[in-house]
Design a protein around this motif. Structure first.
Motif, PDB file in Angstrom:
ATOM      1  N   PHE A 185      95.209  40.608  75.958  1.00  0.00           N
ATOM      2  CA  PHE A 185      95.655  40.341  74.733  1.00  0.00           C
ATOM      3  C   PHE A 185      94.550  39.491  74.201  1.00  0.00           C
ATOM      4  O   PHE A 185      94.747  38.344  74.571  1.00  0.00           O
ATOM      5  CB  PHE A 185      97.234  39.850  74.795  1.00  0.00           C
ATOM      6  N   VAL A 186      94.239  39.948  72.962  1.00  0.00           N
ATOM      7  CA  VAL A 186      92.915  38.976  72.584  1.00  0.00           C
ATOM      8  C   VAL A 186      93.439  37.486  72.178  1.00  0.00           C
ATOM      9  O   VAL A 186      92.666  36.754  72.436  1.00  0.00           O
ATOM     10  CB  VAL A 186      92.170  39.812  71.532  1.00  0.00           C
ATOM     11  N   PHE A 187      94.151  37.525  71.140  1.00  0.00           N
ATOM     12  CA  PHE A 187      94.720  36.544  70.598  1.00  0.00           C
ATOM     13  C   PHE A 187      95.500  35.331  71.616  1.00  0.00           C
ATOM     14  O   PHE A 187      95.042  34.283  71.573  1.00  0.00           O
ATOM     15  CB  PHE A 187      95.737  36.783  69.590  1.00  0.00           C
ATOM     16  N   ARG A 188      95.993  35.930  72.551  1.00  0.00           N
ATOM     17  CA  ARG A 188      96.647  35.192  73.881  1.00  0.00           C
ATOM     18  C   ARG A 188      95.294  34.326  74.619  1.00  0.00           C
ATOM     19  O   ARG A 188      95.413  33.289  74.967  1.00  0.00           O
ATOM     20  CB  ARG A 188      97.603  35.956  74.656  1.00  0.00           C
ATOM     21  N   ALA A 189      94.562  35.409  74.718  1.00  0.00           N
ATOM     22  CA  ALA A 189      93.333  34.597  75.450  1.00  0.00           C
ATOM     23  C   ALA A 189      92.504  33.687  74.799  1.00  0.00           C
ATOM     24  O   ALA A 189      92.098  32.731  75.370  1.00  0.00           O
ATOM     25  CB  ALA A 189      92.305  35.933  76.145  1.00  0.00           C
ATOM     26  N   LEU A 190      92.515  34.025  73.465  1.00  0.00           N
ATOM     27  CA  LEU A 190      91.631  33.021  72.635  1.00  0.00           C
ATOM     28  C   LEU A 190      92.590  31.865  72.408  1.00  0.00           C
ATOM     29  O   LEU A 190      91.852  30.392  72.645  1.00  0.00           O
ATOM     30  CB  LEU A 190      91.552  33.492  71.173  1.00  0.00           C
TER      31      LEU A 190
END
Length: 526
Positions: A185-190
């Motif tokens: 999940f891109v936003f969670r990783a960011l």
């Protein structure tokens, strides 16, 4: 029994009977039972037939079901249907399935690794402000300036802010995952990367400017820890906006079509990635789409096979002619029969609807009579001793035989028997009796096919899905994007359309303009 006769007549079409002698009749009977093997012999060498799980429906005859007190009348109409299964896959498909199982093990490892990293980082975040406050007290306590009233008030501020941050983090992040997605999940990783860089920067500044120099201004150190907690609260607010609020506003409309029967639904989605949109589609599929029933599709296949079986092709040009001429001849003959085939389809559907309505009426009458009987039993039982009263399970077993035959015939006619076992029907019946539900409420589950969630997981034909997309699954939804969710028996085709921009104008109407004049004719009737 009628279903058995229909099945027998269907399979009897594979053989050719001759009435000249009893020997030919016996030979034809043997050929009839061997026909599936002889015709599919070449196919069985290259593929493996996977039969769907036995539907343990109203037709169950295993020992465990018999021990539960199965009614004798229930098994009198048992029909055994033989033949090859409709679900066949090749060796390559089996290898692909085994590879998917190995990939699922890898997904589990990645999921637990991500949870471990997030847990370690969260623990570091909560311990960092406490460490900033405690380290000077441990290392150079005697050199510190005294902590005044303002400094002690900051302790209370840090404690309550950490408590609020802990509760918010638990509510936002510590939730049981609903599915395994193929990519991160891109936003969670960011957010995780941002938190790590943020805490690392604070530790770096703390080590260079406070630990090395042994700063004696303890109130300034506490304020530094308070600023860290404030920044963490702002990051938590940013996480709420990115993970929860951003996707709430509908921006796209997706059309979901099931590939086998064409059933479709429309859903509105916000700014989501393709993989998260696929999760939303699957969550809605299990509650909105009717359960997938492959038995309803076999009727059209058998009808088409029957029409093609009635065609005979003669090779008048000798054995040297290729098969393409025969194929063209069969297609041309089928086109000539197309004008009459729609009449057969019309009468078949009309006859099926008539039988369904007839058996539905019988079922409704049988269930209403059974519920009337149980009401009478309850009135009689109330006058007896408390030890002789019936519980809902016993009451359900008492009235079930009177409706079992009608219910069985109706489920067979509507091809729902594989989704309802006798045990599940008894449980539903006892549930209705316990909650004082009407016969109509009891029949609601059987008269109309419900969503997939209504049935047991053993009856589901869709448990593991594969996302197929030309675009990267981590990219956001866009107008015209098409992706497919595939399972073993069918697939869901998802087409994304952007909600158009709506221009709304206003027109003002003066309330004084609503005035009217009554016009009377000069000549009126007296």
């Amino acid at each position: 029994m009628s279903a058995a006769m229909d099945t027998e007549s269907t399979y009897s079409g594979y053989s050719h009977y001759s009435g000249h002698s009893k020997k030919a009749h016996r030979q034809g009977s043997r050929d009839r039972h061997k026909s599936p093997r002889s015709k599919d012999g070449s196919r069985s060498e290259k593929s493996v037939t996977i039969q769907t799980p036995p539907a343990e429906p109203l037709l169950g005859n295993d020992a465990s079901r018999a021990e539960e007190g199965q009614d004798d009348n229930w098994g009198e109409t048992t029909t055994a249907i033989t033949g090859t299964s409709e679900h066949s896959i090749s060796q390559e498909d089996i290898a692909r399935i085994s590879k998917d199982l190995e990939d699922s093990v890898g997904l589990d490892c990645k999921r637990y690794l991500g949870l471990t990293v997030a847990a370690v980082l969260g623990l570091l975040v909560f311990l960092t402000p406490i460490a900033f406050i405690l380290l000077p007290q441990i290392l150079w306590r005697d050199d510190l300036e005294p902590c005044g009233t303002v400094c002690e008030g900051l302790f209370i501020s840090v404690a309550f802010k950490l408590l609020i941050l802990l509760i918010g983090t638990w509510a936002l992040f510590f939730r049981q995952p609903k599915a395994d997605i193929p990519r991160v999940f891109v936003f969670r990783a960011l957010l995780l990367v941002l938190i790590f860089l943020f805490v690392f920067s604070y530790w770096l500044f703390y080590g260079v400017r406070i630990l090395d120099s042994k700063d004696t201004n303890y109130q300034g150190i506490v304020q530094y820890a308070v600023s860290l907690v404030d920044a963490l609260l702002f990051i938590h607010y940013l996480a709420i906006v990115l993970l929860e609020l951003r996707q709430l506003q509908p921006m796209f409309t997706v059309k979901v079509v099931r590939s086998t029967d064409g059933e479709s639904r429309y859903y509105s989605l916000g700014h989501l990635s393709i993989q998260r949109a696929a999760l939303v589609v699957l969550e809605n599929y299990y509650k909105d789409f009717t359960v997938y029933n492959p038995a309803l599709l076999t009727a059209s296949k058998s009808r088409a096979a029957k029409h093609m079986a009635g065609l005979k092709v003669y090779n008048v040009d000798g054995p040297g002619n290729n098969a393409s001429g025969q194929s063209r001849a069969m297609i041309a003959a089928a086109a000539r029969r197309r004008d009459s085939s729609h009449n057969e389809l019309y009468y078949e559907e009309a006859d099926h609807e008539r039988r369904v309505k007839k058996r539905r009426a019988r079922l409704v009458v049988a269930v209403e009579e059974a519920f009337t009987h149980i009401k009478r039993l309850q009135a009689e039982e109330q006058q007896k001793a408390p030890g002789e009263m019936m519980d809902p399970r016993e009451a359900a077993q008492a009235i079930f035989p009177s409706m079992a035959r009608a219910l069985q015939k109706y489920l067979r006619t509507t091809r729902q028997q594989q989704y309802h076992s006798m045990e599940s029907i008894l449980q539903h019946l006892s549930f209705c009796i316990t909650n004082n539900m009407t016969p109509k409420a009891f029949l609601e589950r059987y008269l109309n096919p419900g969503p997939t969630l209504q049935y047991d997981r053993d009856r589901w034909f869709s448990k593991q899905w594969t996302l197929v997309s030309e675009e990267a699954v981590t990219s956001g939804l866009q107008d015209g994007v098409v992706f497919v969710l595939k399972c073993l028996d069918f697939s869901l085709v998802v087409n994304v359309k952007k909600i158009p921009f709506i221009k709304l104008s206003e027109e003002f109407i003066d309330p004084k303009s609503h005035k009217f004049v009554l016009r009377l004719q000069s000549e009126t009737s007296v």
